[in-house]
Each structure stands twice: as structure tokens, then as C-alpha cells.
Design a protein around this motif. Sequence first.
Motif, PDB file in Angstrom:
ATOM      1  N   ALA A 170      41.060  34.253  44.953  1.00  0.00           N
ATOM      2  CA  ALA A 170      40.639  35.044  43.786  1.00  0.00           C
ATOM      3  C   ALA A 170      41.771  35.919  43.272  1.00  0.00           C
ATOM      4  O   ALA A 170      41.923  36.107  42.071  1.00  0.00           O
ATOM      5  CB  ALA A 170      39.440  35.905  44.160  1.00  0.00           C
ATOM      6  N   LYS A 171      42.562  36.469  44.195  1.00  0.00           N
ATOM      7  CA  LYS A 171      43.602  37.417  43.797  1.00  0.00           C
ATOM      8  C   LYS A 171      44.929  36.728  43.489  1.00  0.00           C
ATOM      9  O   LYS A 171      45.893  37.381  43.121  1.00  0.00           O
ATOM     10  CB  LYS A 171      43.791  38.467  44.904  1.00  0.00           C
ATOM     11  CG  LYS A 171      42.571  39.364  45.062  1.00  0.00           C
ATOM     12  CD  LYS A 171      42.825  40.514  46.018  1.00  0.00           C
ATOM     13  CE  LYS A 171      42.922  40.061  47.448  1.00  0.00           C
ATOM     14  NZ  LYS A 171      43.066  41.153  48.391  1.00  0.00           N
ATOM     15  N   LYS A 228      35.473  34.459  53.848  1.00  0.00           N
ATOM     16  CA  LYS A 228      35.599  35.692  53.063  1.00  0.00           C
ATOM     17  C   LYS A 228      37.076  35.957  52.749  1.00  0.00           C
ATOM     18  O   LYS A 228      37.433  36.302  51.632  1.00  0.00           O
ATOM     19  CB  LYS A 228      35.007  36.835  53.894  1.00  0.00           C
ATOM     20  CG  LYS A 228      35.014  38.210  53.281  1.00  0.00           C
ATOM     21  CD  LYS A 228      34.414  39.194  54.286  1.00  0.00           C
ATOM     22  CE  LYS A 228      34.704  40.636  53.915  1.00  0.00           C
ATOM     23  NZ  LYS A 228      33.519  41.374  53.490  1.00  0.00           N
ATOM     24  N   GLN A 261      39.285  37.407  39.244  1.00  0.00           N
ATOM     25  CA  GLN A 261      39.522  38.447  38.248  1.00  0.00           C
ATOM     26  C   GLN A 261      40.099  37.813  36.990  1.00  0.00           C
ATOM     27  O   GLN A 261      40.944  36.918  37.074  1.00  0.00           O
ATOM     28  CB  GLN A 261      40.511  39.474  38.807  1.00  0.00           C
ATOM     29  CG  GLN A 261      40.721  40.658  37.856  1.00  0.00           C
ATOM     30  CD  GLN A 261      41.678  41.687  38.423  1.00  0.00           C
ATOM     31  OE1 GLN A 261      42.298  41.448  39.447  1.00  0.00           O
ATOM     32  NE2 GLN A 261      41.786  42.817  37.759  1.00  0.00           N
ATOM     33  N   ALA A 289      30.092  39.980  50.874  1.00  0.00           N
ATOM     34  CA  ALA A 289      30.977  40.592  49.888  1.00  0.00           C
ATOM     35  C   ALA A 289      32.397  40.088  50.075  1.00  0.00           C
ATOM     36  O   ALA A 289      32.850  39.862  51.201  1.00  0.00           O
ATOM     37  CB  ALA A 289      30.942  42.110  50.022  1.00  0.00           C
ATOM     38  N   VAL A 290      33.102  39.896  48.957  1.00  0.00           N
ATOM     39  CA  VAL A 290      34.485  39.426  48.988  1.00  0.00           C
ATOM     40  C   VAL A 290      35.326  40.337  48.105  1.00  0.00           C
ATOM     41  O   VAL A 290      34.886  40.753  47.028  1.00  0.00           O
ATOM     42  CB  VAL A 290      34.586  37.974  48.451  1.00  0.00           C
ATOM     43  CG1 VAL A 290      36.038  37.510  48.426  1.00  0.00           C
ATOM     44  CG2 VAL A 290      33.742  37.023  49.276  1.00  0.00           C
ATOM     45  N   GLU A 291      36.535  40.650  48.558  1.00  0.00           N
ATOM     46  CA  GLU A 291      37.458  41.408  47.713  1.00  0.00           C
ATOM     47  C   GLU A 291      38.058  40.427  46.721  1.00  0.00           C
ATOM     48  O   GLU A 291      38.873  39.584  47.085  1.00  0.00           O
ATOM     49  CB  GLU A 291      38.544  42.051  48.575  1.00  0.00           C
ATOM     50  CG  GLU A 291      39.443  42.971  47.763  1.00  0.00           C
ATOM     51  CD  GLU A 291      40.514  43.623  48.618  1.00  0.00           C
ATOM     52  OE1 GLU A 291      40.164  44.408  49.508  1.00  0.00           O
ATOM     53  OE2 GLU A 291      41.705  43.322  48.395  1.00  0.00           O
ATOM     54  N   ILE A 292      37.622  40.508  45.457  1.00  0.00           N
ATOM     55  CA  ILE A 292      38.035  39.497  44.476  1.00  0.00           C
ATOM     56  C   ILE A 292      39.160  39.975  43.577  1.00  0.00           C
ATOM     57  O   ILE A 292      39.663  39.208  42.762  1.00  0.00           O
ATOM     58  CB  ILE A 292      36.848  39.040  43.599  1.00  0.00           C
ATOM     59  CG1 ILE A 292      36.268  40.218  42.805  1.00  0.00           C
ATOM     60  CG2 ILE A 292      35.778  38.369  44.452  1.00  0.00           C
ATOM     61  CD1 ILE A 292      35.395  39.769  41.646  1.00  0.00           C
ATOM     62  N   ALA A 293      39.522  41.247  43.675  1.00  0.00           N
ATOM     63  CA  ALA A 293      40.538  41.746  42.752  1.00  0.00           C
ATOM     64  C   ALA A 293      41.200  42.984  43.319  1.00  0.00           C
ATOM     65  O   ALA A 293      40.668  43.631  44.230  1.00  0.00           O
ATOM     66  CB  ALA A 293      39.891  42.092  41.414  1.00  0.00           C
ATOM     67  N   GLU A 294      42.358  43.286  42.756  1.00  0.00           N
ATOM     68  CA  GLU A 294      43.007  44.572  43.012  1.00  0.00           C
ATOM     69  C   GLU A 294      43.260  45.207  41.660  1.00  0.00           C
ATOM     70  O   GLU A 294      43.768  44.536  40.752  1.00  0.00           O
ATOM     71  CB  GLU A 294      44.341  44.367  43.734  1.00  0.00           C
ATOM     72  CG  GLU A 294      44.190  44.186  45.222  1.00  0.00           C
ATOM     73  CD  GLU A 294      45.538  44.064  45.903  1.00  0.00           C
ATOM     74  OE1 GLU A 294      46.387  43.332  45.379  1.00  0.00           O
ATOM     75  OE2 GLU A 294      45.735  44.693  46.940  1.00  0.00           O
ATOM     76  N   SER A 303      39.028  35.464  49.013  1.00  0.00           N
ATOM     77  CA  SER A 303      39.725  36.629  48.477  1.00  0.00           C
ATOM     78  C   SER A 303      41.161  36.282  48.085  1.00  0.00           C
ATOM     79  O   SER A 303      41.630  36.653  47.000  1.00  0.00           O
ATOM     80  CB  SER A 303      39.706  37.744  49.533  1.00  0.00           C
ATOM     81  OG  SER A 303      40.444  38.848  49.095  1.00  0.00           O
ATOM     82  N   VAL A 330      38.794  45.505  44.952  1.00  0.00           N
ATOM     83  CA  VAL A 330      37.428  45.565  44.424  1.00  0.00           C
ATOM     84  C   VAL A 330      36.607  44.486  45.118  1.00  0.00           C
ATOM     85  O   VAL A 330      36.911  43.300  45.017  1.00  0.00           O
ATOM     86  CB  VAL A 330      37.386  45.331  42.902  1.00  0.00           C
ATOM     87  CG1 VAL A 330      35.945  45.376  42.397  1.00  0.00           C
ATOM     88  CG2 VAL A 330      38.250  46.347  42.183  1.00  0.00           C
ATOM     89  N   GLU A 331      35.585  44.944  45.859  1.00  0.00           N
ATOM     90  CA  GLU A 331      34.750  44.030  46.620  1.00  0.00           C
ATOM     91  C   GLU A 331      33.421  43.828  45.891  1.00  0.00           C
ATOM     92  O   GLU A 331      32.842  44.789  45.383  1.00  0.00           O
ATOM     93  CB  GLU A 331      34.480  44.636  48.001  1.00  0.00           C
ATOM     94  CG  GLU A 331      34.628  43.648  49.119  1.00  0.00           C
ATOM     95  CD  GLU A 331      34.307  44.249  50.472  1.00  0.00           C
ATOM     96  OE1 GLU A 331      34.832  43.708  51.448  1.00  0.00           O
ATOM     97  OE2 GLU A 331      33.548  45.221  50.572  1.00  0.00           O
ATOM     98  N   VAL A 332      32.995  42.589  45.823  1.00  0.00           N
ATOM     99  CA  VAL A 332      31.744  42.272  45.127  1.00  0.00           C
ATOM    100  C   VAL A 332      30.879  41.410  46.041  1.00  0.00           C
ATOM    101  O   VAL A 332      31.384  40.487  46.688  1.00  0.00           O
ATOM    102  CB  VAL A 332      32.034  41.514  43.802  1.00  0.00           C
ATOM    103  CG1 VAL A 332      30.731  41.169  43.088  1.00  0.00           C
ATOM    104  CG2 VAL A 332      32.940  42.325  42.890  1.00  0.00           C
ATOM    105  N   GLU A 333      29.596  41.718  46.090  1.00  0.00           N
ATOM    106  CA  GLU A 333      28.632  40.872  46.807  1.00  0.00           C
ATOM    107  C   GLU A 333      28.457  39.593  46.000  1.00  0.00           C
ATOM    108  O   GLU A 333      28.016  39.645  44.856  1.00  0.00           O
ATOM    109  CB  GLU A 333      27.268  41.573  46.903  1.00  0.00           C
ATOM    110  CG  GLU A 333      27.197  42.715  47.884  1.00  0.00           C
ATOM    111  CD  GLU A 333      26.981  42.246  49.323  1.00  0.00           C
ATOM    112  OE1 GLU A 333      26.673  41.046  49.520  1.00  0.00           O
ATOM    113  OE2 GLU A 333      27.139  43.075  50.225  1.00  0.00           O
ATOM    114  N   ILE A 334      28.790  38.462  46.578  1.00  0.00           N
ATOM    115  CA  ILE A 334      28.659  37.195  45.868  1.00  0.00           C
ATOM    116  C   ILE A 334      27.317  36.580  46.267  1.00  0.00           C
ATOM    117  O   ILE A 334      27.154  36.180  47.426  1.00  0.00           O
ATOM    118  CB  ILE A 334      29.819  36.239  46.239  1.00  0.00           C
ATOM    119  CG1 ILE A 334      31.177  36.936  46.144  1.00  0.00           C
ATOM    120  CG2 ILE A 334      29.761  34.967  45.395  1.00  0.00           C
ATOM    121  CD1 ILE A 334      31.686  37.189  44.773  1.00  0.00           C
TER     122      ILE A 334
END
Lengths: 147, 360
Positions: A17-18, A10, A83, B242-247, A14, B232-236
Motif C-alpha cells: 500500500a505504501k 498485515k 493511498q 487493521a493495516v497501516e496503508i499510508a504515511e 502495508s 495511518v492504520e485502517v480497519e479493512i
Amino acid sequence: MPTPPPETRKAWISVLAKSPPARLAALLPRLPQHDLLRAPETGAVMVRGRVGGSGEPFNLGEMTVTRCSVRLVEGAVGHAWVQGRDTGHAIRAAVADALLQTDAAPEISRQVLQPLREEAAAVARARAEKAAATKVEFFTLVRGEDQ
Amino acid sequence: MYVAVKGGERAIDNAHAWLAEERRGDCSVPELSVAQIREQMKLAVNRVMAEGSLYDPDLAALAIKQARGDLIEAVFLMRAYRTTLPRLAGSVAIETGSMAVVRRISATYKDLPGGQILGPTFDYTHRLLDFALAAEGDVPAAPTAPATPGPVPHVTGFLNREGLIEDTQRCDTTPPDLTREPMELPTVRPLRLQALTRGDEGFVLGLAYSTQRGYGRTHAFVGELRIGWVGVEVEIPELGFAVEIAEIELTECETVNQFKGSKTEPPQFTRGYGLVFGQSERKAISMSLVDRALRWRELGEDNSGAPAQDEEFVLMHCDNIQATGFLEHIKLPHYVDFQSELELVRRLRSEAIVLTEAAE
């Protein structure tokens, strides 16, 4: 191949992704051979807020997201949701996720994840330090009758 | 009978070519890049993301370039692009309480945990044109100070502890989505907030101002205004977690409003809420005032007939793309409609003239 605990995965998904796409590309310039299980697809994620910051959810608006899934030749499967609309970013993040489940994990962790984590922390720290410099320090003026 | 008319292709093509030339402007002046707009016209980019209801700074900057700086046209481009995207998921509701703040002020408490952080604000500038900006040059780096990491609690949390302010009911239901289902009146608060956050800044500002001037007065204090970055966390689905994929950068405003109490509730403070993409504090404050004004029914207050209390008036007119679409369509050919009006007026006139002549 041992399955890593979900917390770890996880966290690294993350970080990938970021990461700034150009930075990830610089840190992971060559990708091993892989199949696209799901070709990069750009779509939207509806971002939700909460009423009053803590109540029931509401739809705030969407953001662009690109997802992708890959399989390495040796079988590891990697997923990415990143994103933005950068398909190269999504492929690279998915391949990195797959690599992190193989024997290459320590190397990828050291050469890719660690610099990305440090750089993200530095950006956040720089922002926090500028904010801290604008924190108001109130002082009370001595009034005439007090003198 | 409807008669289709064709023609004008050449005129339209040439108009578009001229538009492209006008967009570029004087070629002896360097062309703007999308990155320059994204970095140096950031508040315009933020507004286009908020009203376009799509967080993507590069796309918003491109839209502004294409629209020649017409922000509503740029919002239109974002909305049109958005319709081409498949909806991959809804996020886990974001936690603004764990925001990495760049600005955080309260007009109700001077000394509050976490402090008053001004951030990069226009407040306290003298609003005098700075002619130094007409010349190009580097800016000195902003000063820094040691940051103390830690949560910055919401101001309303303090009032909540004393029971002085209404509580929010935390739940995780899927909220209604006006981009999927047509809005039906009366609405619920989550739907109103969605409409307001993507509503036109000028319209929402005007309505908020009207409440301050007495049209549906709600006596608002800015309990807290904060700008910062939120994960921003999304259930994958393929992962099962869920993973935080963005800020993303957001502006949040909570107003604290007087409330006399009702049959069921003792006197306490009530809340208005604003949350907007990007740095958009005028919009966030406006949104929270209008949100509060629209809550009169649920709080058992009087409806004074003020525009800001009328949810149909507010919600059906706050979307600038709907508004400009309907408004601007009247400049397009209405030859047949007008022909019928013309014939009607001619007939009425001739009848009126016959009557006048007969009277004489």
C-alpha cells in the motif's frame, strides 16, 4: 493452501500500500490472469487524531484511498487499500496480495517485497539522518567572572 | 414574482477562455508541471490540503495550478472534489508519539529526551531576499549525521509524571464530524479541533495573536512542536484486521498554559492542542492557542468576552470556503433585491421632501 498468519499478511499489505506506484509497477510488470471481485474504487478515509496527542479521537481530515479486490485463476483472493487515486496501484497491490498466498509467495517476497522494504527503509533513514544533523548541541559559554 | 433572466453564455465562455490563457501566462516561459508545484511549492500544497481537509499532494498541486496560485480558490476545488468521494472508512486514531520526526523543538525544556531537532526551518534565516535563487542551479545535499532510532516521547508526558499538567482521557469513541452533521453549539472539543484544523490559517493566526495581546490571555508556552511522518492504520473490513496503508506528514503543537486551579482541580498546567496536515507550524501553534482559549468554560475560567473565547464567533467564521462563498456571492446579480431597495429609498425620499416642504 496454508493460511499465513495475519501479522505477515498485515505487514505485506502495508508494504504494498505504501509503495510508490511506479516502483511497484517496475518490480511487478506482468500480472497473472485475474478477475476483479471489486473494481478499483477511489474514496476517502477520515484520518483521526487524538486530543492532546493521547486523548479522545477527533476528525483531522480525509485522505484519498483506492481499494480493489481480485481473484486469481487458481482461486487466491487479494485485497488492497492504497493511498491516493492510482487504480493501477490498487490492482497491482491486490494481485500481489493474492500471489503472496500462493506457491509464488517466496518469489514475490524476494523480488517485490524485499526491494520495496529496503527502499522505504532507505528513505526513512535518509530523512532521519538529515534530521539528526540539525539536532542542537548546547554548550555553555564561559562567563567573564569565572575566568 | 421571480423573473428568470437568461443570457451571457457567450460572454462567460469567452471569459473562461481568457482565464485559461491568463493561467498559462507568457508562452515563452516554460509551463509549470503539477509535479513541480508539488515539490517546490510544498508549503502552499500543505496549506491547500489542510484547509481543503483532504490529504493528496498531487490533487492539491493541481488545484493550485488551476487556481493560478489563489490558495483559497484551490481549497475550494479540493473541497468540491472531496464531496464526490465515497467515505470508505475512518482511520484508527493516529499515534503522533511514534512520529518519524523531521523537526521537534520545545520552548520549555532545553535538554529533553530525543533532543531539539531543528529540521528544514525558516527560523534563524535572516529574511533577506536570496538573489542566488533567481538563477537556476542545483543545491548541495543537506548534511547528515548518524540517527539513533527510537521513540521521541511527548514533552507533556514528562510533566504528566509529576502531575503538574492536566491528563488526557484516552478513549476510542467515534468523534462527531462536522462534514456529516451540522455543527450545533455549544460544541465539544473534538468538533472544535476539526473545525480549527481545516480553518483559514490567517483567521486562526489572527485570533491566536489576539489572545497573546490580551484578548482572552492564556499565557501559552510551546511545550512541543513537531513535524514528521505518521502511519495511518485502517480497519479493512474484507480482511478483518487493521493495516497501516499510508504515511502522512503532520505538524503537531502542544502548548502548556498557566492555570490557577479551580474548585475541583489544584493549580497545574493545562494544554492547548494543534494538529495540521503537512508542514504548517504557524497554523498548528495558532490552533493550539485558540483551542486553549475556547476551553475557558470547561476549566472554570472567566469569560472576558474576548473573540477567541467565543466559540460561535470562532467556529462559525474560521472556514474560508463558507466565508468566501457568502462574501463573494454579493457580487453576483442582485438586480431584483436592489430594485426593491431603490424603490424604497425613492419613496422615503419623496415622503421626506413632502414633509420638508410642508414644514416650510
